[in-house]
Enzyme design. Sequence first.
Site, PDB file in Angstrom:
ATOM      1  N   ASP A 107       0.844  -1.200   0.000  1.00  0.00           N
ATOM      2  CA  ASP A 107       0.000   0.000   0.000  1.00  0.00           C
ATOM      3  C   ASP A 107       0.879   1.250   0.000  1.00  0.00           C
ATOM      4  OD1 ASP A 107      -2.180  -1.663   0.197  1.00  0.00           O
ATOM      5  OD2 ASP A 107      -2.332  -1.476   2.385  1.00  0.00           O
TER       6      ASP A 107
HETATM    7  N1  URA Z   1      -1.278  -5.974   3.772  1.00  0.00           N
HETATM    8  C1  URA Z   1      -1.764  -4.713   3.797  1.00  0.00           C
HETATM    9  O1  URA Z   1      -2.811  -4.443   4.379  1.00  0.00           O
HETATM   10  N2  URA Z   1      -1.054  -3.768   3.183  1.00  0.00           N
HETATM   11  C2  URA Z   1       0.115  -3.991   2.559  1.00  0.00           C
HETATM   12  O2  URA Z   1       0.720  -3.057   2.030  1.00  0.00           O
HETATM   13  C3  URA Z   1       0.609  -5.309   2.543  1.00  0.00           C
HETATM   14  C4  URA Z   1      -0.112  -6.285   3.156  1.00  0.00           C
END
Ligand code: URA
Length: 248
Positions: A107
């Site tokens: 993310d």
């Molecule tokens: N899980 C998430 O919620 N975000 C990420 O960036 C990676 C795994």
Amino acid sequence: MGKRQRLDKILSHAGFGSRREVKILLRARRVLVNGEVVTSGERGIDLEQDLVLVDGQPVQYREFIYLMLNKPAGYVTATKDRYAPTVLDLIPEEWRVRRLAPVGRLDKDTEGLLLLTNDGALAHHLLAPASRIPKTYLVRVDKPVTPEELKTLVDGVVLDDGYRTLPAQATLVNGLNLELELTLYEGKFHQVKRMLRAVGKQVTYLQRRSMGPLALDPGLALGACRELTIDEIRRLKATDQRNAPRGV
Ligand code: URA
């Protein structure tokens, strides 16, 4: 016939440093193309046809590149985005080869280990759900996690869309129960945040620490990247049974 590329780009990819370092190499008249000294990096080269020598040694074409990035928050995991900087913006020019792409997705606000490669077959294997490549995250949350909640995360939680997560590993890493290390064997969209939400917590910080046999290099500053070592590449490839040594 192969593809023509600028000489300075070819030398950079082959490991002779940044474009600036390559310029110095060329000016020092250490590069020969088909027997002639070439001092301009702009020269178009086709390595299938042209013989490039540096200090008398032939330059080999390298098909694949493997990079480890310590992703900072604020960058989207994509090759292009209209509004935000992407992880590709963090990659030095000499490594920005055609089809270089992140393997999986972190993310925008997640930090840590991100692998980038143009080796599509390896990327495909690492991302295939059946490969069950473990990914370990450091997770900080807003409220203490109880032992029961930790067990729920390990056994499997039901996410907002009704999906039940596969068994995972989770350990608390500080006495306040606000930080845990979570290892997942799958990668659903926003999975870590959604798992924690399912037990009533909000993730305040998320960092990926490892992916299969590849661990985030503690010496790699936030936003920096480096090429994988030969050993790291070998260990990643070895997770694909099709690459396992045959016989006995
Ligand atoms: N899980 C998430 O919620 N975000 C990420 O960036 C990676 C795994």
